[in-house]
Design a protein around this motif. Structure first.
Motif, PDB file in Angstrom:
ATOM      1  N   GLU A   1       9.589 -11.179  11.764  1.00 52.62           N
ATOM      2  CA  GLU A   1       9.686  -9.723  11.615  1.00 52.62           C
ATOM      3  C   GLU A   1       9.800  -8.980  12.955  1.00 52.62           C
ATOM      4  OE1 GLU A   1       7.099 -11.593  10.700  1.00 52.62           O
ATOM      5  OE2 GLU A   1       5.231 -10.717  11.474  1.00 52.62           O
ATOM      6  N   ARG A   2       9.707  -9.722  14.051  1.00 54.19           N
ATOM      7  CA  ARG A   2       9.880  -9.066  15.365  1.00 54.19           C
ATOM      8  C   ARG A   2      11.353  -8.842  15.712  1.00 54.19           C
ATOM      9  NH1 ARG A   2       5.441 -10.424  18.341  1.00 54.19           N
ATOM     10  NH2 ARG A   2       3.639 -10.577  16.981  1.00 54.19           N
ATOM     11  N   PHE A   3      12.255  -9.363  14.861  1.00 52.65           N
ATOM     12  CA  PHE A   3      13.685  -9.176  15.102  1.00 52.65           C
ATOM     13  C   PHE A   3      14.231  -8.096  14.178  1.00 52.65           C
ATOM     14  CE2 PHE A   3      12.884 -13.148  17.130  1.00 52.65           C
ATOM     15  CZ  PHE A   3      13.782 -13.184  18.189  1.00 52.65           C
ATOM     16  N   THR A   4      14.746  -7.050  14.763  1.00 50.69           N
ATOM     17  CA  THR A   4      15.238  -5.910  13.986  1.00 50.69           C
ATOM     18  C   THR A   4      16.601  -5.468  14.515  1.00 50.69           C
ATOM     19  OG1 THR A   4      14.238  -4.218  15.426  1.00 50.69           O
ATOM     20  CG2 THR A   4      12.837  -5.116  13.679  1.00 50.69           C
ATOM     21  N   ALA A   5      17.318  -4.724  13.703  1.00 53.51           N
ATOM     22  CA  ALA A   5      18.605  -4.167  14.135  1.00 53.51           C
ATOM     23  C   ALA A   5      18.617  -2.667  13.863  1.00 53.51           C
ATOM     24  CB  ALA A   5      19.758  -4.860  13.409  1.00 53.51           C
TER      25      ALA A   5
ATOM     26  N   ALA B   1      16.758  -1.786  10.164  1.00 54.36           N
ATOM     27  CA  ALA B   1      17.150  -3.074   9.584  1.00 54.36           C
ATOM     28  C   ALA B   1      16.105  -4.095   9.999  1.00 54.36           C
ATOM     29  CB  ALA B   1      18.546  -3.472  10.054  1.00 54.36           C
ATOM     30  N   ILE B   2      15.386  -4.594   9.004  1.00 59.88           N
ATOM     31  CA  ILE B   2      14.311  -5.569   9.245  1.00 59.88           C
ATOM     32  C   ILE B   2      14.480  -6.730   8.261  1.00 59.88           C
ATOM     33  CG2 ILE B   2      12.780  -3.700  10.026  1.00 59.88           C
ATOM     34  CD1 ILE B   2      11.159  -4.103   7.444  1.00 59.88           C
ATOM     35  N   PRO B   3      13.864  -7.881   8.542  1.00 60.77           N
ATOM     36  CA  PRO B   3      14.035  -9.017   7.640  1.00 60.77           C
ATOM     37  C   PRO B   3      13.526  -8.676   6.238  1.00 60.77           C
ATOM     38  CG  PRO B   3      13.064  -9.729   9.725  1.00 60.77           C
ATOM     39  CD  PRO B   3      13.042  -8.231   9.732  1.00 60.77           C
ATOM     40  N   SER B   4      14.358  -8.943   5.237  1.00 62.30           N
ATOM     41  CA  SER B   4      13.972  -8.640   3.856  1.00 62.30           C
ATOM     42  C   SER B   4      12.912  -9.608   3.366  1.00 62.30           C
ATOM     43  CB  SER B   4      15.192  -8.718   2.944  1.00 62.30           C
ATOM     44  OG  SER B   4      14.791  -8.502   1.602  1.00 62.30           O
ATOM     45  N   ASP B   5      11.958  -9.048   2.590  1.00 61.06           N
ATOM     46  CA  ASP B   5      10.970  -9.890   1.897  1.00 61.06           C
ATOM     47  C   ASP B   5      11.361 -10.017   0.431  1.00 61.06           C
ATOM     48  OD1 ASP B   5      10.556  -7.365   0.939  1.00 61.06           O
ATOM     49  OD2 ASP B   5       8.421  -7.257   1.450  1.00 61.06           O
ATOM     50  N   GLY B   6      12.609  -9.651   0.124  1.00 61.29           N
ATOM     51  CA  GLY B   6      13.078  -9.696  -1.262  1.00 61.29           C
ATOM     52  C   GLY B   6      13.000  -8.352  -1.965  1.00 61.29           C
ATOM     53  N   SER B   7      12.425  -7.349  -1.287  1.00 59.70           N
ATOM     54  CA  SER B   7      12.321  -6.011  -1.888  1.00 59.70           C
ATOM     55  C   SER B   7      13.692  -5.483  -2.302  1.00 59.70           C
ATOM     56  CB  SER B   7      11.721  -5.025  -0.882  1.00 59.70           C
ATOM     57  OG  SER B   7      10.388  -5.342  -0.582  1.00 59.70           O
ATOM     58  N   TYR B   8      13.703  -4.733  -3.389  1.00 57.67           N
ATOM     59  CA  TYR B   8      14.908  -4.057  -3.874  1.00 57.67           C
ATOM     60  C   TYR B   8      16.078  -5.019  -4.082  1.00 57.67           C
ATOM     61  CZ  TYR B   8      12.197   0.080  -2.727  1.00 57.67           C
ATOM     62  OH  TYR B   8      11.208   1.029  -2.663  1.00 57.67           O
ATOM     63  N   GLY B   9      15.768  -6.268  -4.388  1.00 58.94           N
ATOM     64  CA  GLY B   9      16.821  -7.236  -4.689  1.00 58.94           C
ATOM     65  C   GLY B   9      17.624  -7.692  -3.483  1.00 58.94           C
ATOM     66  N   VAL B  10      17.161  -7.378  -2.276  1.00 58.06           N
ATOM     67  CA  VAL B  10      17.873  -7.839  -1.075  1.00 58.06           C
ATOM     68  C   VAL B  10      17.381  -9.255  -0.760  1.00 58.06           C
ATOM     69  CG1 VAL B  10      18.337  -7.408   1.373  1.00 58.06           C
ATOM     70  CG2 VAL B  10      17.999  -5.472  -0.203  1.00 58.06           C
TER      71      VAL B  10
END
Ligand code: NDP
Length: 328
Positions: free
Chosen positions: A150-154, A266-275
């Motif tokens: 989660e330390r990698f974001t865009a 933009a952060i790593p998805s945890d599956g929220s909202y179907g991403v």
């Protein structure tokens, strides 16, 4: 007094770098009580230009700036880095296919991910600005297995800020009256700026606009294509506004988002909202205790769902391409 924070900036001699470094050094990235040390990374041909920028930084006599080091080696540039702003990237050349672009950027973001893994500080936070930012972030992340994902974001904060202003102008209100706007998906033309969950003076923003045609034919394309419009007008791509958004993103990440509002990152998805889990996709986010959290429980209507899905599908395809190329 506080220990200095090491901020590594790649592509430091570029346009965005020039607009960014002075604001970091003046205290706007982390706060007015936090001293900084700058670590500038450039390709060898651009090191001289970076040295020129460093001379100008010296000449500002910024009280918070405790040192500037310049490198052409990622391994050295990320040593001890607490914040990494990954700005330098391979721009899309004429006739370049997406695969070629991703391949060229793999050559930049893979070694940078490895360097972060090997030498960055334990609290490293990475913001990727260089395009295609979401997938470049994924490449760097996949080569830094010892760093929490989660330390990698865009960056989608520039899109967020652009959307705020377009809405404020449409409704003739102040930026301060608008809350809870969201950019979903990829930092590309498929991104979806969402007004259905946004508020203007506490009322629903889409209802306050009350003009679906404006939303579809004006607002969304204006935000998504703003970069091209600026190139057309200015003869060069947006730089100061991109730097400003990078400052906003990191400032909020470190210092927290205001109560009663959220922002976009933009952060790593945890599956929220179907991403799909692991994709680095833009979401409505708040920052608490130095960590981003995805805002949960928002209602996504059919119109929004289709647009979010399209942008996420593009991210899936980019991820599949870099997988095939062996970059992740
Ligand atoms: P800019 O500083 O204008 O842009 C840098 C990157 O930011 C580009 O990939 C650009 O993508 C991206 N970007 C993201 N959002 C925006 C936005 N809203 N507006 C504009 N750009 C955005 O590019 P320059 O060519 O002036 O400078 C790049 C520097 O990076 C050069 O000095 C080069 O030497 C260096 N570089 C360094 C590397 C390294 O440190 N290892 C590797 C590669 C390059 P887009 O072009 O798609 O808009």
């Amino acid at each position: 007094s506080k220990a200095p924070v090491n901020v590594t900036v790649t592509g430091a001699a570029g346009q965005i770098g020039y607009a960014l470094l002075f604001r970091i050094a003046s205290g706007q990235l982390l706060g007015a009580d936090t001293p900084v040390k700058l670590r500038l990374l450039e390709i060898p041909q651009a090191v001289k230009a970076a040295e020129g920028t460093a001379m100008e930084l010296d000449d500002c006599a910024f009280p918070l700036l405790q040192g500037i080091d310049i490198f052409d080696d990622a391994g050295k540039a990320f040593e001890g880095a607490n914040v990494g702003l990954l700005v330098g990237a391979r721009p899309r050349g004429k006739g370049m296919e997406r695969g070629d672009l991703l391949q060229a950027n793999g050559g930049i973001f893979k070694p940078q991910g490895e360097a972060i893994n090997a030498g960055a500080a334990d609290d490293i936070r990475v913001l990727v600005v260089g395009n295609p930012a979401n997938t470049n972030a994924l490449i760097a992340q996949s080569h830094a297995p010892d760093v929490p994902a989660e330390r990698f974001t865009a960056m989608t904060r520039l899109d967020h800020n652009r959307a705020l202003t377009q809405l404020a102008k449409k409704l003739d209100v102040s930026i301060n009256d608008i809350k809870k706007l969201t950019i979903w998906g990829n930092h590309s033309a498929t991104q979806y700026p969402d007004l259905f969950n946004a508020e203007v003076d506490g009322a629903n923003a889409a209802k306050a606009v009350g003009d679906q045609a404006w939303l579809e034919n004006d607002f969304i394309p204006t935000v998504a294509k703003r970069g091209a419009a600026i190139i057309e007008a200015r003869g060069a791509s947006s730089a100061a506004s991109a730097a400003n958004a990078a400052i906003d993103h990191v400032y909020d990440w470190v210092n927290g988002t205001p109560e009663g509002d959220w922002t976009s990152a933009a952060i790593p998805s945890d599956g929220s909202y179907g991403v799909p889990e692991g994709l680095i996709s833009s979401f409505p986010v708040v920052s608490k205790n130095g960590e981003w959290e995805i805002v949960q429980g928002l209602e996504i209507d059919e119109f929004s769902r289709a647009r979010i899905d399209a942008s996420v599908q593009e991210l899936v395809e980019e991820r599949d391409t870099v997988k095939q190329l062996g970059l992740v």
